[in-house]
Design a protein around this motif. Structure first.
Motif, PDB file in Angstrom:
ATOM      1  N   ALA A 156     -27.107 -32.995  -7.906  1.00 37.68           N
ATOM      2  CA  ALA A 156     -26.177 -32.933  -6.777  1.00 37.68           C
ATOM      3  C   ALA A 156     -26.304 -31.555  -6.154  1.00 37.68           C
ATOM      4  CB  ALA A 156     -24.749 -33.202  -7.232  1.00 37.68           C
ATOM      5  N   GLU A 157     -25.721 -31.403  -4.936  1.00 39.69           N
ATOM      6  CA  GLU A 157     -25.750 -30.091  -4.304  1.00 39.69           C
ATOM      7  C   GLU A 157     -24.934 -29.117  -5.142  1.00 39.69           C
ATOM      8  OE1 GLU A 157     -22.407 -32.520  -2.591  1.00 39.69           O
ATOM      9  OE2 GLU A 157     -24.573 -32.801  -2.933  1.00 39.69           O
ATOM     10  N   PRO A 158     -25.217 -27.799  -5.036  1.00 39.39           N
ATOM     11  CA  PRO A 158     -24.476 -26.814  -5.843  1.00 39.39           C
ATOM     12  C   PRO A 158     -22.984 -26.859  -5.545  1.00 39.39           C
ATOM     13  CG  PRO A 158     -26.456 -25.823  -4.920  1.00 39.39           C
ATOM     14  CD  PRO A 158     -26.290 -27.156  -4.246  1.00 39.39           C
ATOM     15  N   ASP A 159     -22.189 -26.642  -6.579  1.00 36.46           N
ATOM     16  CA  ASP A 159     -20.734 -26.603  -6.413  1.00 36.46           C
ATOM     17  C   ASP A 159     -20.238 -25.223  -6.021  1.00 36.46           C
ATOM     18  OD1 ASP A 159     -20.369 -29.277  -7.166  1.00 36.46           O
ATOM     19  OD2 ASP A 159     -20.476 -28.747  -9.296  1.00 36.46           O
ATOM     20  N   LYS A 160     -21.029 -24.201  -6.228  1.00 31.96           N
ATOM     21  CA  LYS A 160     -20.576 -22.844  -5.983  1.00 31.96           C
ATOM     22  C   LYS A 160     -21.715 -22.021  -5.429  1.00 31.96           C
ATOM     23  CE  LYS A 160     -19.965 -20.390  -9.717  1.00 31.96           C
ATOM     24  NZ  LYS A 160     -19.541 -19.928 -11.050  1.00 31.96           N
ATOM     25  N   ASN A 161     -21.335 -20.868  -4.864  1.00 31.66           N
ATOM     26  CA  ASN A 161     -22.294 -19.924  -4.323  1.00 31.66           C
ATOM     27  C   ASN A 161     -22.431 -18.736  -5.259  1.00 31.66           C
ATOM     28  OD1 ASN A 161     -23.133 -21.014  -1.660  1.00 31.66           O
ATOM     29  ND2 ASN A 161     -20.913 -20.942  -1.257  1.00 31.66           N
ATOM     30  N   ALA A 190     -24.561 -25.717  -0.865  1.00 31.38           N
ATOM     31  CA  ALA A 190     -23.266 -25.469  -1.492  1.00 31.38           C
ATOM     32  C   ALA A 190     -22.221 -25.289  -0.396  1.00 31.38           C
ATOM     33  CB  ALA A 190     -23.352 -24.221  -2.370  1.00 31.38           C
ATOM     34  N   PRO A 191     -20.920 -25.247  -0.723  1.00 29.96           N
ATOM     35  CA  PRO A 191     -19.905 -25.010   0.297  1.00 29.96           C
ATOM     36  C   PRO A 191     -20.153 -23.703   1.040  1.00 29.96           C
ATOM     37  CG  PRO A 191     -18.908 -25.728  -1.760  1.00 29.96           C
ATOM     38  CD  PRO A 191     -20.351 -25.479  -2.059  1.00 29.96           C
ATOM     39  N   GLU A 192     -19.534 -23.586   2.265  1.00 29.89           N
ATOM     40  CA  GLU A 192     -19.685 -22.375   3.071  1.00 29.89           C
ATOM     41  C   GLU A 192     -19.259 -21.164   2.260  1.00 29.89           C
ATOM     42  OE1 GLU A 192     -20.793 -20.174   6.376  1.00 29.89           O
ATOM     43  OE2 GLU A 192     -21.107 -22.318   5.956  1.00 29.89           O
ATOM     44  N   PRO A 193     -20.107 -20.118   2.194  1.00 34.39           N
ATOM     45  CA  PRO A 193     -19.764 -18.962   1.355  1.00 34.39           C
ATOM     46  C   PRO A 193     -18.782 -18.017   2.039  1.00 34.39           C
ATOM     47  CG  PRO A 193     -21.886 -18.622   2.392  1.00 34.39           C
ATOM     48  CD  PRO A 193     -21.438 -20.003   2.814  1.00 34.39           C
ATOM     49  N   ALA A 194     -18.179 -17.159   1.245  1.00 38.60           N
ATOM     50  CA  ALA A 194     -17.292 -16.127   1.774  1.00 38.60           C
ATOM     51  C   ALA A 194     -18.114 -15.012   2.411  1.00 38.60           C
ATOM     52  CB  ALA A 194     -16.427 -15.573   0.643  1.00 38.60           C
ATOM     53  N   VAL A 195     -17.521 -14.329   3.401  1.00 39.40           N
ATOM     54  CA  VAL A 195     -18.172 -13.223   4.105  1.00 39.40           C
ATOM     55  C   VAL A 195     -17.801 -11.919   3.422  1.00 39.40           C
ATOM     56  CG1 VAL A 195     -18.402 -11.988   6.302  1.00 39.40           C
ATOM     57  CG2 VAL A 195     -18.191 -14.491   6.273  1.00 39.40           C
ATOM     58  N   VAL A 196     -18.827 -11.082   3.183  1.00 42.00           N
ATOM     59  CA  VAL A 196     -18.629  -9.817   2.482  1.00 42.00           C
ATOM     60  C   VAL A 196     -19.018  -8.684   3.433  1.00 42.00           C
ATOM     61  CG1 VAL A 196     -19.366  -8.414   0.520  1.00 42.00           C
ATOM     62  CG2 VAL A 196     -19.082 -10.877   0.259  1.00 42.00           C
ATOM     63  N   LEU A 197     -18.281  -7.559   3.400  1.00 41.23           N
ATOM     64  CA  LEU A 197     -18.571  -6.389   4.222  1.00 41.23           C
ATOM     65  C   LEU A 197     -19.517  -5.467   3.477  1.00 41.23           C
ATOM     66  CD1 LEU A 197     -18.008  -4.731   6.795  1.00 41.23           C
ATOM     67  CD2 LEU A 197     -16.112  -3.641   5.542  1.00 41.23           C
ATOM     68  N   GLY A 198     -20.612  -5.047   4.132  1.00 40.09           N
ATOM     69  CA  GLY A 198     -21.549  -4.102   3.554  1.00 40.09           C
ATOM     70  C   GLY A 198     -21.914  -3.023   4.552  1.00 40.09           C
ATOM     71  N   HIS A 199     -22.727  -2.063   4.162  1.00 37.89           N
ATOM     72  CA  HIS A 199     -23.150  -0.960   5.031  1.00 37.89           C
ATOM     73  C   HIS A 199     -24.634  -0.738   4.847  1.00 37.89           C
ATOM     74  CE1 HIS A 199     -18.818  -0.119   5.098  1.00 37.89           C
ATOM     75  NE2 HIS A 199     -19.061   0.589   6.222  1.00 37.89           N
ATOM     76  N   SER A 200     -25.273  -0.338   5.945  1.00 37.44           N
ATOM     77  CA  SER A 200     -26.665   0.077   5.849  1.00 37.44           C
ATOM     78  C   SER A 200     -26.741   1.428   5.165  1.00 37.44           C
ATOM     79  CB  SER A 200     -27.299   0.113   7.242  1.00 37.44           C
ATOM     80  OG  SER A 200     -26.568   1.010   8.074  1.00 37.44           O
ATOM     81  N   GLY A 201     -27.957   1.977   4.979  1.00 40.00           N
ATOM     82  CA  GLY A 201     -28.153   3.152   4.154  1.00 40.00           C
ATOM     83  C   GLY A 201     -27.495   4.417   4.692  1.00 40.00           C
ATOM     84  N   GLU A 202     -27.136   5.335   3.789  1.00 36.86           N
ATOM     85  CA  GLU A 202     -26.493   6.591   4.139  1.00 36.86           C
ATOM     86  C   GLU A 202     -27.546   7.681   4.343  1.00 36.86           C
ATOM     87  OE1 GLU A 202     -22.802   7.496   1.805  1.00 36.86           O
ATOM     88  OE2 GLU A 202     -23.521   5.843   0.531  1.00 36.86           O
ATOM     89  N   ASP A 203     -27.074   8.797   5.026  1.00 38.32           N
ATOM     90  CA  ASP A 203     -27.865  10.007   5.152  1.00 38.32           C
ATOM     91  C   ASP A 203     -26.961  11.185   4.843  1.00 38.32           C
ATOM     92  OD1 ASP A 203     -29.966  11.643   5.544  1.00 38.32           O
ATOM     93  OD2 ASP A 203     -30.441  10.936   7.578  1.00 38.32           O
ATOM     94  N   LEU A 204     -27.560  12.397   4.648  1.00 35.19           N
ATOM     95  CA  LEU A 204     -26.750  13.556   4.267  1.00 35.19           C
ATOM     96  C   LEU A 204     -25.802  13.934   5.392  1.00 35.19           C
ATOM     97  CD1 LEU A 204     -29.439  15.779   2.522  1.00 35.19           C
ATOM     98  CD2 LEU A 204     -27.682  14.367   1.448  1.00 35.19           C
TER      99      LEU A 204
END
Length: 1168
Positions: free
Chosen positions: A710-715, A796-810
């Motif tokens: 069956a299709e996945p139950d979770k992400n 699988a069901p629609e996943p939750a949206v997570v906030l991330g950031h691209s790479g840092e610099d000094l």
């Protein structure tokens, strides 16, 4: 057998006093005549009335009798004389009437069938036996018959006849198959009392070829069998249910007759569909509770020891769902004759009266007839002393010729009773039949029975006495039994003694002494206790017995009332039973039994053997669906500890073979579980049982069950977006395991877009990995991220949206407006302005302060610069710098920190810390000790923490008891490192306290101790050393040396004056007591004599006690008292005639000297 009699005073009774005669007859009837006295014959042993013999063995017909003179024996057969001399196969045992028929060598048992009767005769009468009916047992064969197969439809009733051959005695019937296995019986199928096999309704499984009826003849130990019966049951598509009808007995009513004392068996067997159930009731009455039993699935009602009161109507009821029927059995209880009063032997003295009573009952009422010496009394010779009154014969004024044996016969249609009773006319003085000086030992607080069996004619009276001069014992305390026995209901210790039994009649008197000892009861003072142990462990039961010291107990252990198993695991010592390596069979009741010759006691305890449960078994999977299955199992043995729960585990043979996971738990009373399943898993299950001792081994694995994909139950979980470089975004997640994939072809759809832009989602489908890198991103920009699982079956069901950031610099900017606020000499507070958020270019982690000490303001010396770092998390704009050094010059700067690293430093800021209190001086030494001075040397503090202003010195003396004297406070300039203290006490310990000061205050102190010297020639001991003169061991040693020298001087003085004869010596010889010469307390001289010569001081180095006295208890002699010479006069023979004269004079002390050399202790005491 010694028979019980009462002991009334002898009375002559007439026939008119019937009740008293009857009472006296009952008392006398129990009298046993000694065998050395003349008496008629008495039958002692005979064969049973109905005697069934084994035709394969010799026939033995018993007839034993006693009498004086010994009786002779004769037999009748079928009512006529049986001449045994004419039959070579028949012999009679010598001195006995027992016959033996030797049919094993020749002859047939049937030849000797008949009715036999034995007669035992002597000069006083003749006794006869019962009529003994001899019949050989029979076990005939079944008649040959041809049995047809029985064919019937499913649900019909069936009766398989047995009809066994008539045997003697009747056989025991049972049904078996060809394999000699008993056929199973139930409420539907059962065997009747007549041996037939009844089927209330048949089933297809009743089809078989070997229904065999067996007849077992126990007397000959043979089994006969009927020809097998074949039954074929045809399965019908429909069979009609029907109400019950009786297979036996027939009709609505029947009759049953039974004899009193036998077992009444009533039977009702019914057919019907469904199978009927049988119930029993008694009309107008109730079934006897303790005598009623149900057999054969309640189809048979049995009443044991049936009586006339059990007569009546009994109703059996057969009932099923379609109705009920009744059958009434009318029961009549008849009775063969049974005794009410059986005639007893009668012993009378000449001229006495007596009676013989023969009273019996039965249904119908039995007829009573009398015989005299085996002859009907009607044709026997007349005796004027007897009178027959129905069931009673009355004797009056009997004489010796009245002696005879009387037979009473009570008979009805169901049987007869025959009893012999003799009348023996004797004149005998009393005799005691119990052995003389018999010793009885009885346990305290129990009844004591002292026997005094006796005989005499007339019947003697019995009296009991205790002790040599005791009076007759009264019946208010003792019980005097009819047979002469004396009973003490509750024997006590004071019951011990000698008892005398006295028997008297008109012909004389006899007595006998009986001795009684009372013993302490045996008791178990420590009983075994209930025990619960685990299998394989060791258990111990304790049993401590207390007993009378004159008795020797034996202690034995039983298990379940039987001997202990012969197993080396069971160990018995004096007080314990130990069972090692306990197994399940050891559970049960253990009893400790303590036996003596007089009593026994026991105590029991239960052993319960427990263990973890045995594994469940017979696992079965049912109701198999895509997402669930039902698992059932059979519990293993709980090993005497209830199962509290079952643990179910599963194995995924496809993804993780060999690894078992927890599935669920169910209560211990449950043996099934509905299990939730995941798709695309090859399941196997196992079950473990749990009780209070732990969990069982796992069961065998169940069959495998593969669920559909069956299709996945979770992400995926733990989705994150972090850049590893300033221009990328690394998206990571925790991938699904094989169990969670729900099907083949597992992949992930990774999607992302900038949070603050209007861009569409960018997506990428990747394989079963855990990371995806997005390149070419702006530096530190927020992104929205989502990761979705998919397989060949779908998403699988629609996943939750997570906030991330691209790479840092000094970071690009340093904090501004940095300033320092000095709080105290070791603490400063730093403030700064935050940098703009955009310039951070990453996640703000905090601000970092670098600070270092450039130099100390007091020393001005350069040294390696060590930088220190403090980080302040988050967006704080101030922080504290602890642990600074006072009076120092510091420099610091501040930098911002993100996930990539540190930004540029702020401009350096400089600050100074104020003065602080100094540390303790680095060292302190005492040098050059003299009699009255000590010199101190020190090094300045290693950390002055400012400008030293001065030193403070405090000191105080310490005496021998470690008490502190007055404290002296002294200020010393800061530029000094040496100081001498003068005018101190000699030989004195001092304690010093020394510390430095700055403008901020006083620092920590350093302490030291030192001692001034004793004199100029000796140096003071170093700081912290111990004066030897103050040590206890040294003082003791000096005292011992002084005492030894004193004793040696006394011995020398005595030897010097040994030969002189003078009054003083005689007085000393006469009185060897030091108190004759008391010492004066003021100067230590003897009260009677004195030395004319001046006393000299002891030599240097000698020791005396510090108080300059010699203790009287140590010695009454003093070296100073005697001196070194004597000024006196002597006689011509050399004897001393003068007296001691003069007194002691003390020499003046010069300086520190004295008449005795001072000890170090004295010196120390004088200084202090």
């Amino acid at each position: 057998m010694q028979l019980k009699i009462m002991m009334p005073k002898k009375k002559h009774l007439s026939a008119s006093r019937a009740p008293l005669i009857l009472f006296l007859c009952q008392m006398i009837s129990a009298l046993e005549v000694p065998l050395d006295l003349v008496q008629p014959p008495t039958i002692t042993q005979q064969s049973p009335k109905d005697y069934i013999i084994d035709p394969r063995e010799n026939i033995v017909i018993q007839c034993e009798a006693k009498g004086k003179p010994p009786p002779s024996f004769s037999w009748t057969r079928n009512g006529t004389h049986f001449d045994i001399d004419k039959d070579p196969l028949v012999t009679m045992k010598s001195g006995s009437g027992t016959l033996t028929v030797n049919i094993m060598s020749e002859g047939k048992a049937e030849t000797y069938e008949g009715v036999y009767q034995c007669t035992a005769r002597n000069e006083r009468g003749a006794a006869i036996s019962n009529n003994i009916v001899i019949r050989p047992s029979r076990s005939p064969l079944w008649t040959k018959e041809k049995l047809e197969r029985i064919t019937l439809r499913n649900g019909q009733s069936l009766v398989l006849p047995c009809r066994p051959p008539v045997g003697l005695p009747p056989p025991i019937i049972f049904w078996m198959d060809n394999s000699f296995q008993r056929l199973p019986q139930s409420e539907r199928v059962s065997q009747g009392l007549n041996g037939d096999l009844y089927f209330s309704n048949v089933l297809p499984e009743d089809t078989r070829e070997d229904y065999i009826c067996y007849a077992r003849f126990n007397h000959t130990q043979t089994i006969q069998q009927k020809q097998p019966i074949s039954v074929k049951v045809i399965s019908a598509k429909s069979h009609r249910e029907r109400p019950p009808t009786f297979l036996t007995p027939e009709g609505n009513a029947s009759r049953k007759e039974e004899l009193r004392g036998n077992v009444l068996s009533l039977e009702c067997i019914a057919e019907g569909l469904p199978t009927p159930i049988i119930y029993w009731i008694k009309e107008d009455g109730t079934l006897p509770i303790n005598r009623t039993f149900y057999r054969n699935f309640k189809k048979t009602l049995q009443i044991v020891q049936v009586t006339e009161a059990d007569s009546g109507n009994y109703q059996c009821i057969a009932k099923n769902a379609l109705g009920a029927i009744h059958h009434v059995i009318s029961v009549t209880v008849k009775a063969a004759p049974y005794w009410i009063i059986a005639p007893q032997n009668l012993v009378l003295s000449p001229g006495e009266d007596g009676t013989l009573i023969c009273r019996a009952n039965g249904n119908p009422k039995p007829r009573i007839s009398w015989l005299l010496n085996g002859v009907p009394i009607e044709i026997a010779p007349d005796d004027p002393s007897r009178k027959i009154d129905g069931d009673t014969i009355i004797f009056s004024n009997v004489q010796e010729r009245s002696s005879a044996v009387y037979q009473c016969n009570a008979s009805n249609e169901y049987g007869y009773l025959l009893a012999n009773a003799f009348v023996n006319v004797l004149a005998e003085p009393p005799r005691i039949l119990t052995s003389a000086d018999t010793l009885y030992q009885v346990i305290a607080n129990r009844p004591a029975l002292l026997d005094c069996a006796f005989f005499g004619s007339p019947l003697p009276t019995i009296e009991w006495f205790k002790g040599a001069k005791g009076s007759a014992l009264r019946e208010d305390i003792y019980v005097l039994h009819e047979n002469g026995t004396l009973e003490i209901p509750v024997a006590q210790k004071d019951s011990t003694g000698t008892y005398t039994c006295v028997a008297r009649n008109k012909l004389g008197m006899a007595k006998n002494d009986i001795h009684l000892e009372i013993k302490d009861p045996t008791r178990i003072i420590k009983q075994p206790e209930y025990a619960v142990v685990q299998r394989g462990s060791t258990v111990s039961f304790e049993c401590i017995v207390k007993h009378d010291h004159t008795l020797i107990p034996t202690v034995m252990w039983l298990k379940d009332h039987r001997e202990l198993p012969s197993d080396g695991r069971f160990t018995v010592d004096k007080d314990h039973l130990v069972v090692a390596d306990v197994n399940d069979d050891d559970g049960g009741t253990y009893t400790c039994v303590a036996n003596t010759t007089l009593d026994n006691v026991s105590a029991s305890a239960v052993l319960r053997v427990v263990d973890v449960p045995n594994p469940p078994f017979d696992l079965e999977l049912t109701d198999q669906l895509d997402r669930s299955v039902q698992l059932s199992w059979t519990p293993g043995d709980d090993n005497n500890s209830p199962i509290s729960k079952f643990i179910i585990e599963y194995e995924d043979a496809m993804h993780e073979p060999g690894l078992w996971h927890h599935q669920t738990e169910v209560p211990g009373a449950q043996t099934t579980a509905q299990l939730k399943l995941s798709p695309y898993v090859n399941y196997s299950f196992r079950v473990m049982a749990v009780n209070s001792l732990g969990r069982s081994l796992p069961s065998e694995a169940s069959e495998q069950y593969l669920t559909k994909a069956a299709e996945p139950d979770k992400n995926p979980t733990a989705v994150e977006g972090l850049g590893s470089e300033p221009d990328n975004l690394v998206i990571t997640w925790k991938p699904l395991n094989g169990f969670e994939s729900n099907g083949p072809g597992l992949q992930y759809k990774v999607s992302w877009r900038q949070k603050d832009g209007d861009d569409e989602w960018t997506s990428m489908v990747v394989a079963d990995v855990s990371k995806y890198i997005v390149s070419g991103t702006p530096t530190f920009v927020p992104y929205l991220i989502k990761v979705q699982a998919l397989n060949d079956a779908g998403f699988a069901p629609e996943p939750a949206v997570v906030l991330g950031h691209s790479g840092e610099d000094l970071p690009m900017v340093a904090p501004g407006n940095v300033h320092v606020n000095v709080v105290n000499s070791t603490l400063a507070e730093v403030h700064w302005d935050p940098v703009p958020l955009k310039s951070i270019r990453g996640h703000l982690q905090g601000y970092r302060i670098y600070y270092w000490k450039a130099q100390s303001l007091s020393t001005r010396n350069r040294r390696h610069i060590e930088k220190k770092i403090l980080t302040f998390q988050g967006s704080k704009t101030h922080g504290m710098l602890p642990g600074l050094e006072p009076f120092s010059h510091y420099t610091l700067n501040v930098r911002v920190v993100n996930g990539k690293g540190e930004g540029p430093a702020s401009p350096d800021r400089v600050f100074n810390t104020p003065e602080g209190v100094p540390s303790a001086p680095s060292s302190l030494k005492i040098v050059n000790p003299t009699l009255d001075s000590l010199t101190l040397e020190w090094e300045p503090p290693s950390h002055p923490n400012g400008v030293l202003t001065e030193y403070t010195l405090k000191y105080q003396p310490i005496n021998s008891t470690h008490e502190l004297g007055p404290l002296v406070d002294l200020k010393i300039p800061a530029n000094k490192t040496r100081w001498t203290l003068k005018n101190l006490n000699f030989s004195t310990r001092y304690k010093f306290y020394f510390y430095a000061q700055t403008a901020a205050g006083s620092g920590n102190q350093i302490t030291e101790e030192a001692i001034t010297t004793v004199d100029e020639g000796k140096m003071a001991m170093a700081s912290r050393q111990v004066d030897i003169a103050t040590q206890g061991w040294f003082i003791g040693l000096m005292c011992a040396v002084a005492l030894l020298i004193l004793i040696l001087l006394i011995v020398c003085f005595i030897r010097r004056n040994k030969g002189g004869k003078y009054p003083v010596k005689e007085k000393e010889d006469a009185h060897a007591d030091p108190e004759i010469q008391p010492m004066k307390e003021d100067d230590g001289t003897f009260g009677e004599y004195s030395d004319a010569e001046d006393h000299k001081p002891l030599k240097k180095g000698s020791r005396t006690p510090s108080d300059r006295t010699v203790k009287k208890e140590d010695s009454d002699d003093s070296l100073v008292d005697y001196g070194e010479g004597v000024n006196g006069q002597f006689n011509e023979d050399g004897s001393f005639i003068g007296q001691y004269s003069g007194k002691k004079e003390k020499e003046p002390a010069e300086g520190n000297e004295s008449s005795e050399a001072p000890s170090p202790v004295n010196a120390m005491n004088s200084f202090v």
